[in-house]
Design a protein around this motif. Structure first.
Motif, PDB file in Angstrom:
ATOM      1  N   HIS A  16      -8.856   5.869   0.007  1.00  0.00           N
ATOM      2  CA  HIS A  16      -8.214   5.132  -0.812  1.00  0.00           C
ATOM      3  C   HIS A  16      -6.968   4.297  -0.206  1.00  0.00           C
ATOM      4  N   ALA A  17      -6.227   4.602   0.688  1.00  0.00           N
ATOM      5  CA  ALA A  17      -5.163   4.192   1.465  1.00  0.00           C
ATOM      6  C   ALA A  17      -5.636   2.753   2.073  1.00  0.00           C
ATOM      7  N   ALA A  18      -6.734   2.887   2.704  1.00  0.00           N
ATOM      8  CA  ALA A  18      -7.314   1.401   3.317  1.00  0.00           C
ATOM      9  C   ALA A  18      -7.881   0.702   2.430  1.00  0.00           C
ATOM     10  N   ARG A  19      -8.356   1.050   1.195  1.00  0.00           N
ATOM     11  CA  ARG A  19      -8.814   0.180   0.222  1.00  0.00           C
ATOM     12  C   ARG A  19      -7.670  -0.391  -0.538  1.00  0.00           C
ATOM     13  N   LEU A  20      -6.814   0.154  -0.576  1.00  0.00           N
ATOM     14  CA  LEU A  20      -5.370  -0.265  -1.307  1.00  0.00           C
ATOM     15  C   LEU A  20      -4.820  -1.377  -0.387  1.00  0.00           C
ATOM     16  N   ALA A  21      -4.741  -0.809   0.794  1.00  0.00           N
ATOM     17  CA  ALA A  21      -4.035  -2.217   1.536  1.00  0.00           C
ATOM     18  C   ALA A  21      -4.800  -3.285   1.942  1.00  0.00           C
ATOM     19  N   GLU A  22      -6.156  -3.030   1.957  1.00  0.00           N
ATOM     20  CA  GLU A  22      -7.094  -4.327   2.122  1.00  0.00           C
ATOM     21  C   GLU A  22      -7.158  -5.100   0.813  1.00  0.00           C
ATOM     22  N   HIS A  82     -15.850 -11.224  -4.182  1.00  0.00           N
ATOM     23  CA  HIS A  82     -16.932 -10.177  -3.802  1.00  0.00           C
ATOM     24  C   HIS A  82     -16.479  -8.922  -3.074  1.00  0.00           C
ATOM     25  N   ARG A  83     -15.474  -9.081  -2.199  1.00  0.00           N
ATOM     26  CA  ARG A  83     -14.996  -8.033  -1.555  1.00  0.00           C
ATOM     27  C   ARG A  83     -14.136  -7.054  -2.216  1.00  0.00           C
ATOM     28  N   VAL A  84     -13.139  -7.781  -3.244  1.00  0.00           N
ATOM     29  CA  VAL A  84     -12.404  -7.031  -4.213  1.00  0.00           C
ATOM     30  C   VAL A  84     -13.363  -6.224  -5.013  1.00  0.00           C
ATOM     31  N   ALA A  85     -14.257  -6.736  -5.425  1.00  0.00           N
ATOM     32  CA  ALA A  85     -15.420  -5.969  -6.157  1.00  0.00           C
ATOM     33  C   ALA A  85     -16.002  -4.530  -5.335  1.00  0.00           C
ATOM     34  N   GLU A  86     -16.235  -4.909  -4.042  1.00  0.00           N
ATOM     35  CA  GLU A  86     -16.683  -3.863  -3.196  1.00  0.00           C
ATOM     36  C   GLU A  86     -15.568  -2.631  -3.255  1.00  0.00           C
ATOM     37  N   LEU A  87     -14.360  -3.041  -2.983  1.00  0.00           N
ATOM     38  CA  LEU A  87     -13.158  -2.356  -2.502  1.00  0.00           C
ATOM     39  C   LEU A  87     -12.928  -1.310  -4.191  1.00  0.00           C
ATOM     40  N   HIS A  88     -13.395  -2.048  -5.091  1.00  0.00           N
ATOM     41  CA  HIS A  88     -12.921  -1.206  -6.506  1.00  0.00           C
ATOM     42  C   HIS A  88     -14.288  -0.620  -6.671  1.00  0.00           C
ATOM     43  N   GLY A  89     -15.366  -0.898  -6.061  1.00  0.00           N
ATOM     44  CA  GLY A  89     -16.738  -0.045  -6.313  1.00  0.00           C
ATOM     45  C   GLY A  89     -16.835   0.444  -7.986  1.00  0.00           C
ATOM     46  N   ASP A  90     -17.366   1.392  -8.161  1.00  0.00           N
ATOM     47  CA  ASP A  90     -17.858   1.714  -9.658  1.00  0.00           C
ATOM     48  C   ASP A  90     -16.565   1.612 -10.463  1.00  0.00           C
ATOM     49  N   ALA A 122       0.912  -0.954  -0.103  1.00  0.00           N
ATOM     50  CA  ALA A 122       0.139  -0.034  -0.067  1.00  0.00           C
ATOM     51  C   ALA A 122       0.849   1.284  -0.102  1.00  0.00           C
ATOM     52  N   ASP A 123       1.967   1.118   0.896  1.00  0.00           N
ATOM     53  CA  ASP A 123       2.782   2.319   0.998  1.00  0.00           C
ATOM     54  C   ASP A 123       3.711   2.418  -0.442  1.00  0.00           C
TER      55      ASP A 123
END
Length: 189
Positions: free
Chosen positions: A43-49, A90-98, A25-26
């Motif tokens: 963004h930072a939290a999405r990227l790390a997850e 499913h979680r990857v899709a949620e993190l990427h959103g639209d 993430a960094d």
């Protein structure tokens, strides 16, 4: 810290995934591709997850290496790696959103039979310049053996790094309203 010695490189375990995901993430903060495919909000939290989800899968199915201090990480997976579980996708899709559809915006050339993918490489900004990234790539290539290896990158500086390890550019795509993506191949000997 450019003079900091490169510590030993070892196989990552599931216990290393959280720290290694933070490294990625960094390392990927401000990276054209991840900035384009992940929404700006949180963004930072999405990227790390998302990095953690991908790394956990790679630890299970590929070769993931870290240095002893977990300042750098590299992941290789076979191109025929099984897909992550449905709940992970499913979680990857949620993190990427639209922006989820952007993941397929830069199709890569068909990889050679038996190829592996260098899926990710990241080094903490404070640890760059001491050869850790090159050491991780070299160790990873040694561990996957004499097979073709493919990768995609959206940073021209990475093209230079990977060329030093025997990769060649096999395609470049300029994504409309997005980043450039270089597809690279290191052929088997």
């Amino acid at each position: 810290m450019a003079g900091h010695a490169v510590s030993a490189v070892r196989a990552a375990t599931a216990a290393d995934v959280p720290a290694a995901a933070r490294v990625l993430a960094d390392a990927f903060t401000g990276y054209a591709w991840t900035d384009w495919v992940l929404p700006a909000d949180d963004h930072a939290a999405r990227l790390a997850e998302v990095q953690g989800l991908y790394l956990a899968h790679a630890v299970e199915h590929g070769v993931v290496l870290v240095d002893d201090d977990v300042r750098g990480v590299v992941a290789f997976v076979p191109v025929d790696v099984p897909p992550p579980a449905d709940e992970v996708w499913h979680r990857v899709a949620e993190l990427h959103g639209d922006r989820i559809e952007r993941l397929g915006a830069a199709p890569s050339p068909e990889p050679p039979a038996g190829a592996w993918t260098l899926a990710t490489l990241g080094v903490l900004p404070a640890a760059r310049g001491a050869g850790l990234g090159s050491r991780l790539v070299s160790e990873g290539l040694d561990r996957v053996g004499d097979v073709p290896v493919v990768l995609d990158t959206s940073d021209p500086r990475n093209v230079t790094l990977y060329r030093r390890h025997g990769f060649e550019v096999v395609a470049q795509v300029d994504v409309p309203d997005g980043p450039s993506v270089w597809s690279m191949l290191r052929r088997a000997a």
